[in-house]
Design a protein around this motif. Structure first.
Motif, PDB file in Angstrom:
ATOM      1  N   MET A   1       0.830  -1.201   0.000  1.00 41.67           N
ATOM      2  CA  MET A   1       0.000   0.000   0.000  1.00 41.67           C
ATOM      3  C   MET A   1       0.866   1.253   0.000  1.00 41.67           C
ATOM      4  N   THR A   2       0.516   2.216  -0.833  1.00 41.41           N
ATOM      5  CA  THR A   2       1.197   3.499  -0.881  1.00 41.41           C
ATOM      6  C   THR A   2       0.427   4.523  -0.044  1.00 41.41           C
ATOM      7  N   TYR A   3       1.025   5.700   0.136  1.00 44.00           N
ATOM      8  CA  TYR A   3       0.308   6.771   0.828  1.00 44.00           C
ATOM      9  C   TYR A   3      -0.960   7.139   0.052  1.00 44.00           C
ATOM     10  N   ARG A   4      -0.891   7.053  -1.282  1.00 45.77           N
ATOM     11  CA  ARG A   4      -2.066   7.362  -2.091  1.00 45.77           C
ATOM     12  C   ARG A   4      -3.188   6.353  -1.818  1.00 45.77           C
ATOM     13  N   ASP A   5      -2.813   5.074  -1.716  1.00 42.78           N
ATOM     14  CA  ASP A   5      -3.813   4.044  -1.413  1.00 42.78           C
ATOM     15  C   ASP A   5      -4.444   4.301  -0.045  1.00 42.78           C
ATOM     16  N   LEU A   6      -3.589   4.594   0.937  1.00 43.83           N
ATOM     17  CA  LEU A   6      -4.086   4.840   2.294  1.00 43.83           C
ATOM     18  C   LEU A   6      -5.003   6.058   2.313  1.00 43.83           C
ATOM     19  N   ALA A   7      -4.608   7.103   1.595  1.00 44.23           N
ATOM     20  CA  ALA A   7      -5.423   8.321   1.550  1.00 44.23           C
ATOM     21  C   ALA A   7      -6.823   8.027   1.027  1.00 44.23           C
ATOM     22  N   ALA A   8      -6.896   7.219  -0.025  1.00 39.97           N
ATOM     23  CA  ALA A   8      -8.204   6.882  -0.596  1.00 39.97           C
ATOM     24  C   ALA A   8      -9.044   6.077   0.382  1.00 39.97           C
ATOM     25  N   ASP A   9      -8.404   5.204   1.143  1.00 39.02           N
ATOM     26  CA  ASP A   9      -9.135   4.336   2.065  1.00 39.02           C
ATOM     27  C   ASP A   9      -9.637   5.065   3.305  1.00 39.02           C
ATOM     28  N   ILE A  10      -8.918   6.098   3.747  1.00 38.48           N
ATOM     29  CA  ILE A  10      -9.313   6.779   4.990  1.00 38.48           C
ATOM     30  C   ILE A  10      -9.935   8.147   4.735  1.00 38.48           C
ATOM     31  N   GLY A  11     -10.092   8.514   3.447  1.00 38.17           N
ATOM     32  CA  GLY A  11     -10.797   9.754   3.125  1.00 38.17           C
ATOM     33  C   GLY A  11      -9.988  11.013   3.312  1.00 38.17           C
TER      34      GLY A  11
ATOM     35  N   LEU B   1     -12.753  -9.169 -10.835  1.00 40.35           N
ATOM     36  CA  LEU B   1     -12.763  -8.130  -9.819  1.00 40.35           C
ATOM     37  C   LEU B   1     -12.093  -6.852 -10.310  1.00 40.35           C
ATOM     38  N   THR B   2     -12.519  -5.732  -9.766  1.00 37.97           N
ATOM     39  CA  THR B   2     -11.854  -4.454 -10.021  1.00 37.97           C
ATOM     40  C   THR B   2     -10.599  -4.366  -9.162  1.00 37.97           C
ATOM     41  N   GLU B   3      -9.771  -3.358  -9.403  1.00 34.49           N
ATOM     42  CA  GLU B   3      -8.577  -3.170  -8.582  1.00 34.49           C
ATOM     43  C   GLU B   3      -8.961  -2.912  -7.131  1.00 34.49           C
ATOM     44  N   THR B   4     -10.050  -2.177  -6.920  1.00 33.84           N
ATOM     45  CA  THR B   4     -10.511  -1.902  -5.554  1.00 33.84           C
ATOM     46  C   THR B   4     -10.939  -3.190  -4.866  1.00 33.84           C
ATOM     47  N   ALA B   5     -11.635  -4.044  -5.590  1.00 33.94           N
ATOM     48  CA  ALA B   5     -12.068  -5.321  -5.024  1.00 33.94           C
ATOM     49  C   ALA B   5     -10.866  -6.209  -4.725  1.00 33.94           C
ATOM     50  N   CYS B   6      -9.860  -6.180  -5.600  1.00 29.34           N
ATOM     51  CA  CYS B   6      -8.643  -6.968  -5.353  1.00 29.34           C
ATOM     52  C   CYS B   6      -7.949  -6.503  -4.081  1.00 29.34           C
TER      53      CYS B   6
END
Length: 245
Positions: A20-30, A187-192
């Motif tokens: 997980m990158t900071y970008r991934d984390l940002a998307a997950d926590i809003g 599955l989508t990337e989000t689902a993966c």
């Protein structure tokens, strides 16, 4: 390091291990990606945010805090050379697997054809490798972190794929305490990413059940292996039918 620094270090380590990158984390926590970077740079997290990130990583906040303090002093991964030493001696690898499952010396020599001297010699080598601390009276303290893992493409995994995986799958999985299942979907990337988190939680639960089982005598416990695989895949026979193949 302060307690906060230990905790932030643990979060970064688990983010890296889960890809997980900071970008991934940002998307997950809003939050925005710059906002996440500022939060990590300043070490300023609200309790609610720490709980949110901990749960995303498959931990409670208490579990992550405990892991942070213990793991800073423990081994997370062997080098390739150290793994090569383990697989070069089947008896060393056997003793390593036993002690990682918290067997005592007498348990090992009572079940396997090793003398006490042979077993102690391997324990000394494991101590030198950093997997254990060999204590007086040949007692053992594990020196590996909770999230200890083998090299992604190292000798241990190669040994497992070459010598272990085929043997593991050589079963109809109809016996007691046996199960095999297969699922396929698109599955989508989000689902993966969500599935990766679920697999992380499943592995964590397996580890928790292992620890709970340690309270039961060795004769009542059984060696259980779990393989979870997940990748983009199509049956080769289908691929041959694709247009342009």
């Amino acid at each position: 390091m302060t307690e906060t620094e230990h905790l932030v270090s643990a979060i970064k380590r688990h983010l890296k291990r889960q890809g997980m990158t900071y970008r991934d984390l940002a998307a997950d926590i809003g939050l925005s990606e710059p906002g996440v970077k500022r939060m990590f740079a300043s070490h300023r997290f609200t309790v609610e945010r720490l709980v949110q990130i901990s749960n995303l990583l498959g931990f409670t906040l208490a579990e992550l805090a405990q892991d942070a303090m213990l793991s800073e002093k423990r081994l997370h991964m062997l080098t390739e050379a150290q793994e090569r030493e383990l697989v070069s001696d089947p008896r060393l690898l056997l003793v390593a697997v036993c002690v990682l499952n918290q067997w005592e010396l007498q348990d090992i020599v009572g079940v396997y054809r090793l003398t006490e001297a042979e077993c102690i010699e391997r324990l000394v080598r494991l101590d030198r490798l950093g997997l254990i601390a060999l204590l007086p009276n040949n007692r053992v303290r594990l020196q590996v972190a909770r999230d200890f893992d083998w090299q992604p493409k190292g000798p241990i995994r190669s040994f497992f794929f070459d010598a272990g995986l085929g043997d593991f799958l050589r079963s109809d999985f109809t016996g007691r305490d046996q199960i095999i299942d297969f699922s396929h979907g698109m599955l989508t990337e989000t689902a993966c990413a969500a599935m990766h988190a679920e697999i992380k939680r499943l592995r964590q639960r397996f580890a928790e059940l292992h620890l709970e089982s340690l309270a039961v005598p060795l004769s009542k416990r059984h060696g259980i292996a779990m393989v979870v695989a997940f990748r983009e895949w199509e049956l080769a026979a289908f691929s041959l039918l694709r247009r342009g193949a």
